[in-house]
Motif scaffolding. Structure first.
Motif, PDB file in Angstrom:
ATOM      1  N   SER A 166       0.540  37.710  44.950  1.00 24.63           N
ATOM      2  CA  SER A 166       0.959  36.544  44.181  1.00 24.63           C
ATOM      3  C   SER A 166       1.477  36.935  42.822  1.00 24.63           C
ATOM      4  O   SER A 166       2.358  36.292  42.247  1.00 24.63           O
ATOM      5  CB  SER A 166      -0.219  35.558  44.034  1.00 24.63           C
ATOM      6  N   LYS A 167       0.947  38.051  42.276  1.00 28.54           N
ATOM      7  CA  LYS A 167       1.364  38.482  40.949  1.00 28.54           C
ATOM      8  C   LYS A 167       2.812  38.939  40.960  1.00 28.54           C
ATOM      9  O   LYS A 167       3.620  38.539  40.129  1.00 28.54           O
ATOM     10  CB  LYS A 167       0.461  39.604  40.445  1.00 28.54           C
ATOM     11  N   SER A 168       3.154  39.778  41.964  1.00 24.53           N
ATOM     12  CA  SER A 168       4.525  40.267  42.008  1.00 24.53           C
ATOM     13  C   SER A 168       5.488  39.199  42.471  1.00 24.53           C
ATOM     14  O   SER A 168       6.645  39.190  42.092  1.00 24.53           O
ATOM     15  CB  SER A 168       4.616  41.473  42.946  1.00 24.53           C
ATOM     16  N   ALA A 169       5.014  38.294  43.317  1.00 18.82           N
ATOM     17  CA  ALA A 169       5.884  37.216  43.788  1.00 18.82           C
ATOM     18  C   ALA A 169       6.283  36.298  42.661  1.00 18.82           C
ATOM     19  O   ALA A 169       7.339  35.681  42.682  1.00 18.82           O
ATOM     20  CB  ALA A 169       5.179  36.416  44.887  1.00 18.82           C
ATOM     21  N   ALA A 170       5.417  36.181  41.663  1.00 24.02           N
ATOM     22  CA  ALA A 170       5.687  35.268  40.555  1.00 24.02           C
ATOM     23  C   ALA A 170       6.455  35.933  39.430  1.00 24.02           C
ATOM     24  O   ALA A 170       6.810  35.303  38.451  1.00 24.02           O
ATOM     25  CB  ALA A 170       4.365  34.721  40.016  1.00 24.02           C
ATOM     26  N   ARG A 171       6.695  37.282  39.562  1.00 24.52           N
ATOM     27  CA  ARG A 171       7.349  38.011  38.480  1.00 24.52           C
ATOM     28  C   ARG A 171       8.802  37.583  38.341  1.00 24.52           C
ATOM     29  O   ARG A 171       9.541  37.516  39.309  1.00 24.52           O
ATOM     30  CB  ARG A 171       7.286  39.503  38.766  1.00 24.52           C
ATOM     31  N   VAL A 172       9.238  37.276  37.162  1.00 24.19           N
ATOM     32  CA  VAL A 172      10.614  36.876  36.891  1.00 24.19           C
ATOM     33  C   VAL A 172      11.071  37.585  35.635  1.00 24.19           C
ATOM     34  O   VAL A 172      10.278  38.161  34.892  1.00 24.19           O
ATOM     35  CB  VAL A 172      10.741  35.343  36.702  1.00 24.19           C
ATOM     36  N   ASN A 173      12.355  37.542  35.374  1.00 18.11           N
ATOM     37  CA  ASN A 173      12.886  38.135  34.155  1.00 18.11           C
ATOM     38  C   ASN A 173      12.336  37.422  32.932  1.00 18.11           C
ATOM     39  O   ASN A 173      12.010  36.242  32.983  1.00 18.11           O
ATOM     40  CB  ASN A 173      14.419  38.035  34.141  1.00 18.11           C
ATOM     41  N   VAL A 227      29.672  24.197  44.366  1.00 16.40           N
ATOM     42  CA  VAL A 227      29.201  23.321  43.280  1.00 16.40           C
ATOM     43  C   VAL A 227      28.371  24.160  42.316  1.00 16.40           C
ATOM     44  O   VAL A 227      27.306  24.657  42.673  1.00 16.40           O
ATOM     45  CB  VAL A 227      28.359  22.151  43.832  1.00 16.40           C
ATOM     46  N   LYS A 228      28.855  24.316  41.120  1.00 12.38           N
ATOM     47  CA  LYS A 228      28.176  25.167  40.138  1.00 12.38           C
ATOM     48  C   LYS A 228      26.903  24.501  39.632  1.00 12.38           C
ATOM     49  O   LYS A 228      26.849  23.291  39.454  1.00 12.38           O
ATOM     50  CB  LYS A 228      29.113  25.455  38.964  1.00 12.38           C
ATOM     51  N   THR A 229      25.879  25.342  39.411  1.00 17.25           N
ATOM     52  CA  THR A 229      24.598  24.854  38.894  1.00 17.25           C
ATOM     53  C   THR A 229      24.304  25.545  37.573  1.00 17.25           C
ATOM     54  O   THR A 229      24.315  26.778  37.481  1.00 17.25           O
ATOM     55  CB  THR A 229      23.458  25.139  39.884  1.00 17.25           C
ATOM     56  N   LEU A 230      24.037  24.743  36.557  1.00 18.63           N
ATOM     57  CA  LEU A 230      23.759  25.294  35.234  1.00 18.63           C
ATOM     58  C   LEU A 230      22.322  25.782  35.139  1.00 18.63           C
ATOM     59  O   LEU A 230      22.055  26.909  34.736  1.00 18.63           O
ATOM     60  CB  LEU A 230      24.039  24.227  34.172  1.00 18.63           C
ATOM     61  N   CYS A 231      21.373  24.936  35.499  1.00 23.77           N
ATOM     62  CA  CYS A 231      19.966  25.334  35.490  1.00 23.77           C
ATOM     63  C   CYS A 231      19.153  24.405  36.364  1.00 23.77           C
ATOM     64  O   CYS A 231      19.648  23.376  36.830  1.00 23.77           O
ATOM     65  CB  CYS A 231      19.407  25.364  34.062  1.00 23.77           C
ATOM     66  N   ALA A 232      17.913  24.777  36.603  1.00 22.45           N
ATOM     67  CA  ALA A 232      17.030  23.991  37.462  1.00 22.45           C
ATOM     68  C   ALA A 232      15.599  24.127  36.977  1.00 22.45           C
ATOM     69  O   ALA A 232      15.204  25.162  36.444  1.00 22.45           O
ATOM     70  CB  ALA A 232      17.140  24.458  38.911  1.00 22.45           C
ATOM     71  N   THR A 233      14.813  23.072  37.162  1.00 23.35           N
ATOM     72  CA  THR A 233      13.410  23.109  36.752  1.00 23.35           C
ATOM     73  C   THR A 233      12.620  22.043  37.497  1.00 23.35           C
ATOM     74  O   THR A 233      13.164  21.021  37.911  1.00 23.35           O
ATOM     75  CB  THR A 233      13.268  22.873  35.241  1.00 23.35           C
ATOM     76  N   GLN A 234      11.334  22.311  37.691  1.00 22.14           N
ATOM     77  CA  GLN A 234      10.437  21.275  38.192  1.00 22.14           C
ATOM     78  C   GLN A 234       9.541  20.756  37.070  1.00 22.14           C
ATOM     79  O   GLN A 234       8.689  19.907  37.297  1.00 22.14           O
ATOM     80  CB  GLN A 234       9.592  21.799  39.347  1.00 22.14           C
ATOM     81  N   GLU A 235       9.740  21.265  35.862  1.00 19.72           N
ATOM     82  CA  GLU A 235       9.001  20.770  34.692  1.00 19.72           C
ATOM     83  C   GLU A 235       9.786  19.602  34.111  1.00 19.72           C
ATOM     84  O   GLU A 235      10.483  19.716  33.105  1.00 19.72           O
ATOM     85  CB  GLU A 235       8.829  21.891  33.677  1.00 19.72           C
ATOM     86  N   LEU A 288      23.710  32.842  31.448  1.00 18.37           N
ATOM     87  CA  LEU A 288      22.726  33.825  31.918  1.00 18.37           C
ATOM     88  C   LEU A 288      21.314  33.263  31.837  1.00 18.37           C
ATOM     89  O   LEU A 288      20.494  33.455  32.732  1.00 18.37           O
ATOM     90  CB  LEU A 288      22.841  35.105  31.093  1.00 18.37           C
ATOM     91  N   LEU A 289      21.026  32.572  30.746  1.00 16.54           N
ATOM     92  CA  LEU A 289      19.715  31.954  30.596  1.00 16.54           C
ATOM     93  C   LEU A 289      19.494  30.904  31.672  1.00 16.54           C
ATOM     94  O   LEU A 289      18.410  30.793  32.245  1.00 16.54           O
ATOM     95  CB  LEU A 289      19.593  31.314  29.208  1.00 16.54           C
ATOM     96  N   ALA A 290      20.545  30.156  31.974  1.00 17.54           N
ATOM     97  CA  ALA A 290      20.444  29.130  33.001  1.00 17.54           C
ATOM     98  C   ALA A 290      20.190  29.737  34.368  1.00 17.54           C
ATOM     99  O   ALA A 290      19.367  29.248  35.142  1.00 17.54           O
ATOM    100  CB  ALA A 290      21.732  28.304  33.023  1.00 17.54           C
ATOM    101  N   GLN A 291      20.883  30.818  34.697  1.00 18.62           N
ATOM    102  CA  GLN A 291      20.679  31.472  35.987  1.00 18.62           C
ATOM    103  C   GLN A 291      19.253  31.982  36.128  1.00 18.62           C
ATOM    104  O   GLN A 291      18.681  31.979  37.217  1.00 18.62           O
ATOM    105  CB  GLN A 291      21.674  32.622  36.150  1.00 18.62           C
ATOM    106  N   ALA A 292      18.662  32.421  35.019  1.00 26.08           N
ATOM    107  CA  ALA A 292      17.270  32.870  35.062  1.00 26.08           C
ATOM    108  C   ALA A 292      16.337  31.720  35.406  1.00 26.08           C
ATOM    109  O   ALA A 292      15.354  31.891  36.120  1.00 26.08           O
ATOM    110  CB  ALA A 292      16.885  33.479  33.710  1.00 26.08           C
TER     111      ALA A 292
END
Length: 444
Positions: free
Chosen positions: A399-406, A28-36, A373-377
């Motif tokens: 916590s700083k490195s754990a939270a690092r994202v593209n 099942v393909k997923t376009l994007c996800a958020t908790q906001e 690509l934006l969605a996968q991020a």
């Protein structure tokens, strides 16, 4: 999965865990996800809702707050605000053309049938009369059933069982049945505003067309005593003393075209007469519900006396063989009775036809690579463990490195949804309003 009950020990003043997790099949393909989701930081930081977008449909996985009996008006208002903000978001995505699924623990009942008869609540008026038709109830032209006045309980809500014990009546009597028919859902007495929101949300709108459907209630309208949550400490599962607070709600068009309306005979707990293949015990009966929730008496409660007291729900007899009875022989829309040792909740299920996922492929075919690509991020942002080499490194990292994202993941899924490439339906042929509300039914 979560709890709003206070923690013990040093963290007794902190609220419990409120996060949710959505598991998605690999195909099942997923376009994007958020908790906001709600747009209100106080709610979004708690992780009470996770939105996953799959191109043609979106899933809202929700854990609404538990309002304790001694909570003040602020707690009820906060829950109502959360539900109202959630409603705005689901309506927004529906208006944009997506099919919408809202599922999870809403910590809320809205029908009398969602509570055990003895736990339904009845209001006692200022003169101690049970509110209904004065202190009587007239049914189908029969003689009125006299319900004694209870002045000591004036202006209070009481459970049917409490009143029954006080006036000396029990299940099976005419007086008990009168109380049951006057009772309402258990959440009404302390969360009336939230119950009214829920009832309105599921009702028809101004043009007499409903917009949202409670899948279980619609597919199994005659099912009795089918609940999803039980008190572990009180062993209430083992007499089926629960409530139905876990819901799957879909938009009306999706319900009509894609939800499989399974026969109520598929609900666990019924019995068939092997001689003539007719039901020996209807699956919609209270006894069938008790059979299902206890696996015909094989699942047992936690010991409350003796040497085993406090050991909790230890392994059942023939544990895995017994626990595997939770898996149905065929997929269906209804309830899945997971073992009591797993959770104080069981699972709700909704079975969709094959055409439901076919729409996902069509939607993804029309979405540009940059948007994908934006969605996968955005998805990666909610999966911090993906950037770790091992489980131990995930817990040991700062916590700083754990939270690092593209950098691209800094754009939220909500922002991405405004991108035209994320709304392929806008480029499709415009349908008539009738077609949008009632899409062609697929034969599966």
């Amino acid at each position: 999965a979560g709890t709003d009950k206070p923690r013990a020990g040093a963290h007794a003043q902190q609220a419990g865990m409120a996060g949710v997790t959505t598991w998605i099949r690999n195909d099942v393909k997923t376009l994007c996800a958020t908790q906001e989701v709600t747009g209100m930081e106080a709610f979004d930081r708690q992780g009470r809702c996770l939105l996953t977008d799959h191109g043609s449909f979106a899933v809202f996985n929700v854990y609404a707050s538990y309002v304790q009996p001694n909570s003040d008006a602020d707690a009820i208002h906060a829950k109502l605000t959360f539900l109202q903000q959630l409603e705005k978001k689901v309506e927004e995505l529906r208006a944009a053309g997506r099919r919408v699924l809202l599922c999870g623990d809403l910590n809320l009942t809205y029908r009398p049938e969602d509570s055990l008869q003895q736990n339904r609540v009845v209001f006692i008026g200022s003169e101690g009369l049970v509110v209904g038709n004065g202190n009587t109830l007239t049914k189908d032209g029969a003689q009125p059933v006299e319900i004694p006045a209870l002045p000591e309980w004036a202006n209070t809500w009481r459970r049917v069982k409490e009143i029954g014990d006080r006036i000396g009546t029990a299940p099976g009597t005419e007086l008990w049945q009168a109380l049951v028919e006057m009772g309402t859902c258990s959440h009404w007495s302390r969360e009336r505003a939230c119950v009214e929101w829920f009832q309105k949300f599921l009702s028809s709108n101004e043009v007499s067309h409903r917009r949202w459907v409670d899948v279980f209630a619609e597919v199994h309208p005659t099912a009795q005593d089918r609940f999803t949550c039980f008190s572990q400490s009180g062993n209430s599962r083992f007499y089926n003393g629960g409530t139905r607070i876990d819901h799957i709600i879909v938009d009306d068009a999706t319900f009509e075209s894609h939800v499989i309306k399974s026969a109520s005979s598929m609900l666990p707990g019924g019995l068939k007469d092997s001689d003539n293949m007719k039901p020996e015990l209807e699956a919609t009966s209270p006894q069938a519900a008790l059979n299902a929730v206890t696996c015909y008496g094989a699942w047992h409660g936690a010991p409350r006396i003796g040497m085993a007291k406090g050991d909790g729900l230890t392994l059942q007899k023939d544990a895995m063989q017994l626990n595997n009875t939770q898996f149905p022989k065929a997929a269906f829309t209804g309830l899945i009775y997971t073992p009591p040792a797993y959770s104080d909740h069981i699972a709700s299920s909704c079975y969709f036809g094959a055409g439901f996922l076919a729409e996902v492929e069509d939607a993804f075919a029309k979405i540009g690579q940059e948007s994908k690509l934006l969605a996968q991020a955005s998805i990666k942002k909610l999966q911090p463990w993906q950037g770790q080499k091992s489980l131990s490194s995930f817990f040991s990292t700062s916590s700083k490195s754990a939270a690092r994202v593209n950098d691209t993941s800094k754009k939220s899924c909500s922002e991405a949804l405004s991108n035209e490439q994320f709304t392929p339906w806008k480029k499709l042929r415009k349908s008539t309003e009738e077609e949008q509300m009632h899409p062609t039914r697929e034969i599966i």
